[in-house]
Design a protein around this motif. Structure first.
Motif, mmCIF file in Angstrom:
data_model
loop_
_atom_site.group_PDB
_atom_site.id
_atom_site.type_symbol
_atom_site.label_atom_id
_atom_site.label_comp_id
_atom_site.label_asym_id
_atom_site.label_seq_id
_atom_site.Cartn_x
_atom_site.Cartn_y
_atom_site.Cartn_z
ATOM 1 N N PHE A 41 27.569 48.286 33.858
ATOM 2 C CA PHE A 41 26.817 47.606 32.806
ATOM 3 C C PHE A 41 27.269 46.154 32.651
ATOM 4 N N PHE A 42 28.566 45.917 32.773
ATOM 5 C CA PHE A 42 29.093 44.580 32.513
ATOM 6 C C PHE A 42 29.386 43.786 33.780
ATOM 7 N N ARG A 43 28.800 44.155 34.896
ATOM 8 C CA ARG A 43 29.063 43.482 36.161
ATOM 9 C C ARG A 43 28.748 41.999 36.155
ATOM 10 N N SER A 44 27.609 41.610 35.584
ATOM 11 C CA SER A 44 27.182 40.219 35.698
ATOM 12 C C SER A 44 28.015 39.289 34.829
ATOM 13 N N SER A 45 28.512 39.787 33.728
ATOM 14 C CA SER A 45 29.434 39.011 32.906
ATOM 15 C C SER A 45 30.604 39.920 32.577
ATOM 16 N N VAL A 46 31.760 39.354 32.513
ATOM 17 C CA VAL A 46 32.944 40.188 32.328
ATOM 18 C C VAL A 46 33.676 39.753 31.064
ATOM 19 N N PRO A 47 33.233 40.256 29.902
ATOM 20 C CA PRO A 47 33.908 39.926 28.653
ATOM 21 C C PRO A 47 35.343 40.442 28.639
ATOM 22 N N ASP A 48 36.176 39.787 27.854
ATOM 23 C CA ASP A 48 37.590 40.151 27.779
ATOM 24 C C ASP A 48 37.796 41.615 27.405
ATOM 25 N N THR A 49 37.042 42.104 26.427
ATOM 26 C CA THR A 49 37.241 43.494 25.987
ATOM 27 C C THR A 49 36.929 44.472 27.109
ATOM 28 N N LYS A 64 48.044 58.736 37.477
ATOM 29 C CA LYS A 64 47.640 60.076 37.918
ATOM 30 C C LYS A 64 47.683 60.204 39.432
ATOM 31 N N ASN A 65 47.450 59.089 40.134
ATOM 32 C CA ASN A 65 47.397 59.114 41.590
ATOM 33 C C ASN A 65 48.759 58.875 42.235
ATOM 34 N N GLY A 66 49.802 58.676 41.428
ATOM 35 C CA GLY A 66 51.138 58.507 41.969
ATOM 36 C C GLY A 66 51.422 57.142 42.578
ATOM 37 N N LEU A 67 50.724 56.108 42.116
ATOM 38 C CA LEU A 67 51.012 54.766 42.628
ATOM 39 C C LEU A 67 52.402 54.316 42.206
ATOM 40 N N LYS A 68 52.963 53.440 42.984
ATOM 41 C CA LYS A 68 54.239 52.821 42.623
ATOM 42 C C LYS A 68 54.003 51.491 41.919
ATOM 43 N N ARG A 69 52.984 50.746 42.376
ATOM 44 C CA ARG A 69 52.719 49.423 41.818
ATOM 45 C C ARG A 69 51.220 49.166 41.762
ATOM 46 N N MET A 70 50.833 48.357 40.772
ATOM 47 C CA MET A 70 49.453 47.903 40.673
ATOM 48 C C MET A 70 49.477 46.462 40.181
ATOM 49 N N ARG A 71 48.534 45.671 40.663
ATOM 50 C CA ARG A 71 48.390 44.274 40.261
ATOM 51 C C ARG A 71 46.950 44.081 39.823
ATOM 52 N N ILE A 72 46.777 43.539 38.607
ATOM 53 C CA ILE A 72 45.438 43.337 38.065
ATOM 54 C C ILE A 72 45.327 41.901 37.565
ATOM 55 N N LYS A 73 44.260 41.215 37.991
ATOM 56 C CA LYS A 73 44.010 39.865 37.481
ATOM 57 C C LYS A 73 42.955 39.971 36.385
ATOM 58 N N VAL A 74 43.276 39.444 35.213
ATOM 59 C CA VAL A 74 42.368 39.447 34.072
ATOM 60 C C VAL A 74 42.353 38.054 33.451
ATOM 61 N N SER A 75 41.451 37.854 32.500
ATOM 62 C CA SER A 75 41.473 36.583 31.774
ATOM 63 C C SER A 75 42.748 36.530 30.937
ATOM 64 N N LYS A 76 43.141 35.342 30.561
ATOM 65 C CA LYS A 76 44.354 35.167 29.755
ATOM 66 C C LYS A 76 44.251 35.954 28.445
ATOM 67 N N LYS A 77 43.099 35.882 27.794
ATOM 68 C CA LYS A 77 42.901 36.594 26.533
ATOM 69 C C LYS A 77 42.979 38.117 26.734
ATOM 70 N N ALA A 78 42.358 38.608 27.793
ATOM 71 C CA ALA A 78 42.415 40.045 28.082
ATOM 72 C C ALA A 78 43.845 40.466 28.396
ATOM 73 N N GLY A 79 44.576 39.624 29.114
ATOM 74 C CA GLY A 79 45.967 39.939 29.448
ATOM 75 C C GLY A 79 46.835 40.048 28.214
ATOM 76 N N MET A 80 46.603 39.177 27.242
ATOM 77 C CA MET A 80 47.382 39.241 26.002
ATOM 78 C C MET A 80 47.064 40.521 25.233
ATOM 79 N N LEU A 82 46.032 43.302 26.592
ATOM 80 C CA LEU A 82 46.567 44.397 27.396
ATOM 81 C C LEU A 82 48.066 44.550 27.200
ATOM 82 N N LYS A 83 48.769 43.436 27.055
ATOM 83 C CA LYS A 83 50.228 43.491 26.897
ATOM 84 C C LYS A 83 50.655 44.253 25.648
ATOM 85 N N VAL A 84 49.853 44.240 24.615
ATOM 86 C CA VAL A 84 50.229 44.921 23.378
ATOM 87 C C VAL A 84 49.681 46.345 23.313
#
Length: 110
Positions: A41-49, A64-80, A82-84
């Motif tokens: 639904f949100f493919r064309s625009s990617v709001p922070d939420t 759930k899949n047993g990963l050791k590491r993951m790296r995700i790039k998000v907007s600065k606002k979304a990252g803040m 996510l951190k909390v």
């Protein structure tokens, strides 16, 4: 399957990468179809939420899949936001600003 994954949720094309990875779980958990619908639904625009919601689902699926590491790039606002989020409790998390508008969130699963 690799124990490391990286997703860029700031670009609409990268949502396809996240969807492909999440498809592994659709057969096991019908509720994940809702995630796919949300991402489509949100493919064309990617709001922070929406970036935050997608990142949380990816982090949960990685655990759930047993990963050791993951790296995700998000907007600065979304990252803040996510951190909390409590989903990160008990995980090794580091963040790094990338330019003025983006943040890299690195998760180390324990």
């Amino acid at each position: 399957m690799s124990n490391k994954k990286s997703f860029n949720l700031t670009e609409k094309g990268e949502y396809d990468k996240a969807l492909t990875w999440l498809n592994v779980f659709f057969a096991l958990n019908p509720g994940l179809f809702l995630i796919r619908g949300m991402i489509n639904f949100f493919r064309s625009s990617v709001p922070d939420t929406n970036q935050v919601d997608a990142a949380i689902k990816l982090i949960e699926a990685g655990k759930k899949n047993g990963l050791k590491r993951m790296r995700i790039k998000v907007s600065k606002k979304a990252g803040m936001k996510l951190k909390v989020n409590s989903i990160l409790d008990g995980l090794g998390v580091s963040t790094k600003l990338k330019g003025k508008e983006e943040m890299i969130v690195k998760i180390e699963y324990k």
